[in-house]
Design a protein around this motif. Structure first.
Motif, PDB file in Angstrom:
ATOM      1  N   UNK A   5       0.633  -1.124   0.057  1.00  9.36           N
ATOM      2  CA  UNK A   5      -0.038  -0.088   0.085  1.00  9.36           C
ATOM      3  C   UNK A   5       0.725   1.374   0.135  1.00  9.36           C
ATOM      4  N   UNK A   6       1.933   1.401   0.877  1.00 11.99           N
ATOM      5  CA  UNK A   6       2.898   2.277   0.935  1.00 11.99           C
ATOM      6  C   UNK A   6       3.496   2.717  -0.445  1.00 11.99           C
ATOM      7  N   UNK A   7       3.963   1.749  -1.244  1.00  8.57           N
ATOM      8  CA  UNK A   7       4.489   1.709  -2.276  1.00  8.57           C
ATOM      9  C   UNK A   7       3.743   2.089  -3.328  1.00  8.57           C
ATOM     10  N   UNK A   8       2.313   1.764  -3.574  1.00 14.44           N
ATOM     11  CA  UNK A   8       1.399   2.186  -4.426  1.00 14.44           C
ATOM     12  C   UNK A   8       1.238   3.823  -4.361  1.00 14.44           C
ATOM     13  N   UNK A   9       1.191   3.933  -3.038  1.00  5.44           N
ATOM     14  CA  UNK A   9       0.646   5.506  -2.520  1.00  5.44           C
ATOM     15  C   UNK A   9       2.009   6.511  -3.174  1.00  5.44           C
ATOM     16  N   UNK A  10       3.197   5.899  -2.767  1.00  2.51           N
ATOM     17  CA  UNK A  10       4.179   6.713  -3.017  1.00  2.51           C
ATOM     18  C   UNK A  10       4.418   6.766  -4.596  1.00  2.51           C
ATOM     19  N   UNK A  11       4.307   5.708  -5.364  1.00  2.66           N
ATOM     20  CA  UNK A  11       4.299   5.759  -6.923  1.00  2.66           C
ATOM     21  C   UNK A  11       3.162   6.771  -7.431  1.00  2.66           C
ATOM     22  N   UNK A  12       2.146   6.628  -6.889  1.00  4.99           N
ATOM     23  CA  UNK A  12       1.021   7.736  -7.281  1.00  4.99           C
ATOM     24  C   UNK A  12       1.419   9.029  -6.893  1.00  4.99           C
ATOM     25  N   UNK A  13       1.998   9.597  -5.796  1.00 10.04           N
ATOM     26  CA  UNK A  13       2.440  10.796  -5.670  1.00 10.04           C
ATOM     27  C   UNK A  13       3.285  11.223  -6.374  1.00 10.04           C
ATOM     28  N   UNK A  14       4.280  10.385  -6.950  1.00 12.18           N
ATOM     29  CA  UNK A  14       5.634  10.635  -7.700  1.00 12.18           C
ATOM     30  C   UNK A  14       5.181  11.204  -9.103  1.00 12.18           C
ATOM     31  N   UNK A  15       4.136  10.445  -9.558  1.00 11.73           N
ATOM     32  CA  UNK A  15       3.561  10.857 -10.824  1.00 11.73           C
ATOM     33  C   UNK A  15       3.029  12.177 -10.858  1.00 11.73           C
TER      34      UNK A  15
END
Length: 60
Positions: A5-15
């Motif tokens: 979940x943290x990885x998905x969240x960080x990936x979405x923010x970095x976009x």
């Protein structure tokens, strides 16, 4: 699961960060006399090269 979940969240923010192509062009940047002097001092330690750099920058 938390890690996923943290990885998905960080990936979405970095976009949302702007691309490198959105960096402005600095070729037409106007420098003050002090900034030109500092730039030339940082680029070389040789006094002749510094003087040449300052002359070239001031004549632009």
């Amino acid at each position: 699961m938390k890690l996923l979940i943290i990885l998905i969240f960080v990936t979405l923010l970095s976009c949302s960060y702007p691309d490198i192509e959105s960096v402005p062009n600095f070729k037409d940047l106007k420098l003050s006399k002090e900034e030109i002097y500092d730039l030339c001092q940082l680029s070389s330690n040789d006094k002749n090269e510094v003087d040449t750099c300052i002359e070239n920058r001031m004549n632009k």
